[in-house]
Design a protein around this motif. Sequence first.
Motif, PDB file in Angstrom:
ATOM      1  N   ASP A   1       0.829  -1.215   0.000  1.00  0.00           N
ATOM      2  CA  ASP A   1       0.000   0.000   0.000  1.00  0.00           C
ATOM      3  C   ASP A   1       0.867   1.270   0.000  1.00  0.00           C
ATOM      4  O   ASP A   1       1.719   1.444   0.865  1.00  0.00           O
ATOM      5  CB  ASP A   1      -0.899  -0.019   1.230  1.00  0.00           C
ATOM      6  CG  ASP A   1      -1.482  -1.404   1.475  1.00  0.00           C
ATOM      7  OD1 ASP A   1      -1.601  -2.160   0.495  1.00  0.00           O
ATOM      8  OD2 ASP A   1      -1.794  -1.726   2.632  1.00  0.00           O
ATOM      9  N   TYR A   2       0.602   2.135  -0.980  1.00  0.00           N
ATOM     10  CA  TYR A   2       1.460   3.308  -1.153  1.00  0.00           C
ATOM     11  C   TYR A   2       0.724   4.630  -0.969  1.00  0.00           C
ATOM     12  O   TYR A   2       1.237   5.683  -1.337  1.00  0.00           O
ATOM     13  CB  TYR A   2       2.147   3.261  -2.526  1.00  0.00           C
ATOM     14  CG  TYR A   2       1.264   2.854  -3.684  1.00  0.00           C
ATOM     15  CD1 TYR A   2       0.568   3.797  -4.434  1.00  0.00           C
ATOM     16  CD2 TYR A   2       1.141   1.501  -4.021  1.00  0.00           C
ATOM     17  CE1 TYR A   2      -0.230   3.412  -5.488  1.00  0.00           C
ATOM     18  CE2 TYR A   2       0.338   1.111  -5.075  1.00  0.00           C
ATOM     19  CZ  TYR A   2      -0.344   2.071  -5.812  1.00  0.00           C
ATOM     20  OH  TYR A   2      -1.136   1.677  -6.854  1.00  0.00           O
ATOM     21  N   HIS A   3      -0.453   4.592  -0.382  1.00  0.00           N
ATOM     22  CA  HIS A   3      -1.094   5.836   0.057  1.00  0.00           C
ATOM     23  C   HIS A   3      -0.258   6.414   1.210  1.00  0.00           C
ATOM     24  O   HIS A   3       0.210   5.668   2.074  1.00  0.00           O
ATOM     25  CB  HIS A   3      -2.519   5.554   0.524  1.00  0.00           C
ATOM     26  CG  HIS A   3      -3.326   6.770   0.809  1.00  0.00           C
ATOM     27  ND1 HIS A   3      -3.152   7.537   1.940  1.00  0.00           N
ATOM     28  CD2 HIS A   3      -4.329   7.362   0.110  1.00  0.00           C
ATOM     29  CE1 HIS A   3      -3.994   8.543   1.934  1.00  0.00           C
ATOM     30  NE2 HIS A   3      -4.723   8.464   0.829  1.00  0.00           N
ATOM     31  N   PRO A   4      -0.054   7.734   1.265  1.00  0.00           N
ATOM     32  CA  PRO A   4       0.807   8.297   2.322  1.00  0.00           C
ATOM     33  C   PRO A   4       0.298   8.027   3.727  1.00  0.00           C
ATOM     34  O   PRO A   4       1.084   8.050   4.681  1.00  0.00           O
ATOM     35  CB  PRO A   4       0.820   9.805   2.009  1.00  0.00           C
ATOM     36  CG  PRO A   4      -0.343  10.050   1.100  1.00  0.00           C
ATOM     37  CD  PRO A   4      -0.528   8.787   0.327  1.00  0.00           C
ATOM     38  N   LEU A   5      -1.005   7.751   3.886  1.00  0.00           N
ATOM     39  CA  LEU A   5      -1.559   7.469   5.209  1.00  0.00           C
ATOM     40  C   LEU A   5      -2.001   6.016   5.350  1.00  0.00           C
ATOM     41  O   LEU A   5      -2.798   5.685   6.224  1.00  0.00           O
ATOM     42  CB  LEU A   5      -2.747   8.404   5.483  1.00  0.00           C
ATOM     43  CG  LEU A   5      -2.422   9.895   5.504  1.00  0.00           C
ATOM     44  CD1 LEU A   5      -3.687  10.712   5.745  1.00  0.00           C
ATOM     45  CD2 LEU A   5      -1.366  10.211   6.564  1.00  0.00           C
ATOM     46  N   ALA A   6      -1.500   5.128   4.490  1.00  0.00           N
ATOM     47  CA  ALA A   6      -1.883   3.716   4.545  1.00  0.00           C
ATOM     48  C   ALA A   6      -1.493   3.110   5.885  1.00  0.00           C
ATOM     49  O   ALA A   6      -0.449   3.428   6.467  1.00  0.00           O
ATOM     50  CB  ALA A   6      -1.228   2.946   3.405  1.00  0.00           C
ATOM     51  N   ILE A   7      -2.358   2.220   6.391  1.00  0.00           N
ATOM     52  CA  ILE A   7      -2.081   1.533   7.648  1.00  0.00           C
ATOM     53  C   ILE A   7      -0.968   0.512   7.408  1.00  0.00           C
ATOM     54  O   ILE A   7      -1.064  -0.301   6.457  1.00  0.00           O
ATOM     55  CB  ILE A   7      -3.348   0.833   8.157  1.00  0.00           C
ATOM     56  CG1 ILE A   7      -4.446   1.857   8.428  1.00  0.00           C
ATOM     57  CG2 ILE A   7      -3.054   0.042   9.431  1.00  0.00           C
ATOM     58  CD1 ILE A   7      -5.776   1.234   8.762  1.00  0.00           C
ATOM     59  N   PRO A   8       0.074   0.481   8.224  1.00  0.00           N
ATOM     60  CA  PRO A   8       1.149  -0.505   8.009  1.00  0.00           C
ATOM     61  C   PRO A   8       0.651  -1.923   8.331  1.00  0.00           C
ATOM     62  O   PRO A   8      -0.215  -2.110   9.158  1.00  0.00           O
ATOM     63  CB  PRO A   8       2.241  -0.056   8.986  1.00  0.00           C
ATOM     64  CG  PRO A   8       1.502   0.691  10.062  1.00  0.00           C
ATOM     65  CD  PRO A   8       0.343   1.363   9.377  1.00  0.00           C
ATOM     66  N   VAL A   9       1.242  -2.884   7.646  1.00  0.00           N
ATOM     67  CA  VAL A   9       0.897  -4.284   7.940  1.00  0.00           C
ATOM     68  C   VAL A   9       1.431  -4.624   9.321  1.00  0.00           C
ATOM     69  O   VAL A   9       2.378  -3.994   9.807  1.00  0.00           O
ATOM     70  CB  VAL A   9       1.515  -5.220   6.868  1.00  0.00           C
ATOM     71  CG1 VAL A   9       0.869  -5.006   5.529  1.00  0.00           C
ATOM     72  CG2 VAL A   9       3.015  -5.042   6.784  1.00  0.00           C
ATOM     73  N   PRO A  10       0.877  -5.636  10.022  1.00  0.00           N
ATOM     74  CA  PRO A  10      -0.162  -6.559   9.529  1.00  0.00           C
ATOM     75  C   PRO A  10      -1.575  -6.017   9.737  1.00  0.00           C
ATOM     76  O   PRO A  10      -1.780  -5.094  10.544  1.00  0.00           O
ATOM     77  CB  PRO A  10       0.064  -7.787  10.398  1.00  0.00           C
ATOM     78  CG  PRO A  10       0.536  -7.237  11.705  1.00  0.00           C
ATOM     79  CD  PRO A  10       1.379  -6.041  11.354  1.00  0.00           C
ATOM     80  N   TYR A  11      -2.499  -6.625   8.998  1.00  0.00           N
ATOM     81  CA  TYR A  11      -3.916  -6.307   9.169  1.00  0.00           C
ATOM     82  C   TYR A  11      -4.562  -7.456   9.940  1.00  0.00           C
ATOM     83  O   TYR A  11      -4.218  -8.617   9.723  1.00  0.00           O
ATOM     84  CB  TYR A  11      -4.600  -6.141   7.810  1.00  0.00           C
ATOM     85  CG  TYR A  11      -3.852  -5.236   6.875  1.00  0.00           C
ATOM     86  CD1 TYR A  11      -3.961  -3.861   7.008  1.00  0.00           C
ATOM     87  CD2 TYR A  11      -3.042  -5.754   5.884  1.00  0.00           C
ATOM     88  CE1 TYR A  11      -3.275  -3.005   6.156  1.00  0.00           C
ATOM     89  CE2 TYR A  11      -2.336  -4.904   5.037  1.00  0.00           C
ATOM     90  CZ  TYR A  11      -2.455  -3.530   5.168  1.00  0.00           C
ATOM     91  OH  TYR A  11      -1.764  -2.723   4.335  1.00  0.00           O
TER      92      TYR A  11
END
Length: 334
Positions: free
Chosen positions: A321-331
């Motif tokens: 995920d490359y959105h600047p505010l994407a949640i880092p893994v793990p989900y």
Amino acid sequence: MAHYAAMGSIPPKRHTQHRRPKNAGPHGGVGTGTGELYYEELMGEEGFSSDSSLLYHRHIPSTVAGVREWAVGDLSTTANHPLMARHLKPHDLFETDAIVRSTDAVTGRRLLMGNGDVRLSYAVCGTDSPWYRNAIGDECIYVERGKARVETVFGSFEVGEGDYVIIPRAVTHRWLPKRSRKDPLRLICIEANSHIAPPKRYLSKYGQFLEHAPYCERDLRQPLGPLLAEDIGEDPAQVTNVYIKHRGSGPNASGGIVGTVHTVPFHPLDVVGWDGCLYPYVFNVSDYEPITGRIHQPPPAHQVFEGWNFVICNFVPRKVDYHPLAIPVPYYHS
């Protein structure tokens, strides 16, 4: 399968006479002639209402010279109760070289988990398997490590690390591992009670892969065939045992599954030609093009195959995920 294929010698119209050359021996020759008839077999998975193929045999395919029971091993399951997370360690099941050397890809499978729809097993193989067919459902065998030759009545495959081998129900085949102490053949075996096929959302209503699918027909390897007994240096008339896994009940049933060995008075590789949309094929995980997005893509985006009530997914290297505010893994999922 998504598309039609034809290999070897077949007549110009189905359900019409197909004869071996008149001067050919009892086990040789292909093509249209005035000799004895080849025997046409229709192989399908849902009666006459789904994909099928026609195979042309030198011998009557239903001929059986003898039968006996085959103890398929312990396929019973234990309820996960009380409910808890499980860490599977299949490599611990085959700890010594002696075990590996005596294990094959059919009789040596160790059940990891299963239910009424699918069973997941593991095998580390150092010897050739017997001829085998699963009469319950399709099989998807993933080659974790090592190399092997897979011989089927449709033809053969050379398989290696990362290959998915899709074997439709009732296809007679065997596994011949490339023997290696350093890198033995390691297989993850997925046995369904149904078909195993590409996800429907990847396909048109006529069965072609759509443009958004992460793989397509070009990535699928068809069998190299037809393959006859003499092509591999074996006697076409030799008596052969074929191991069959099927449903059953009684004192010897394990998880509702039993085994039978059919002795046939000829070599299984007697198909001179075939055509249709049902056949084994191979797909390598490296040919899967992952679907990515600026934000988290849910697990269905990683799906490669599906069966009844289960899916098979590839979690392969991809741009995360490359959105600047994407949640880092793990989900986390529930």
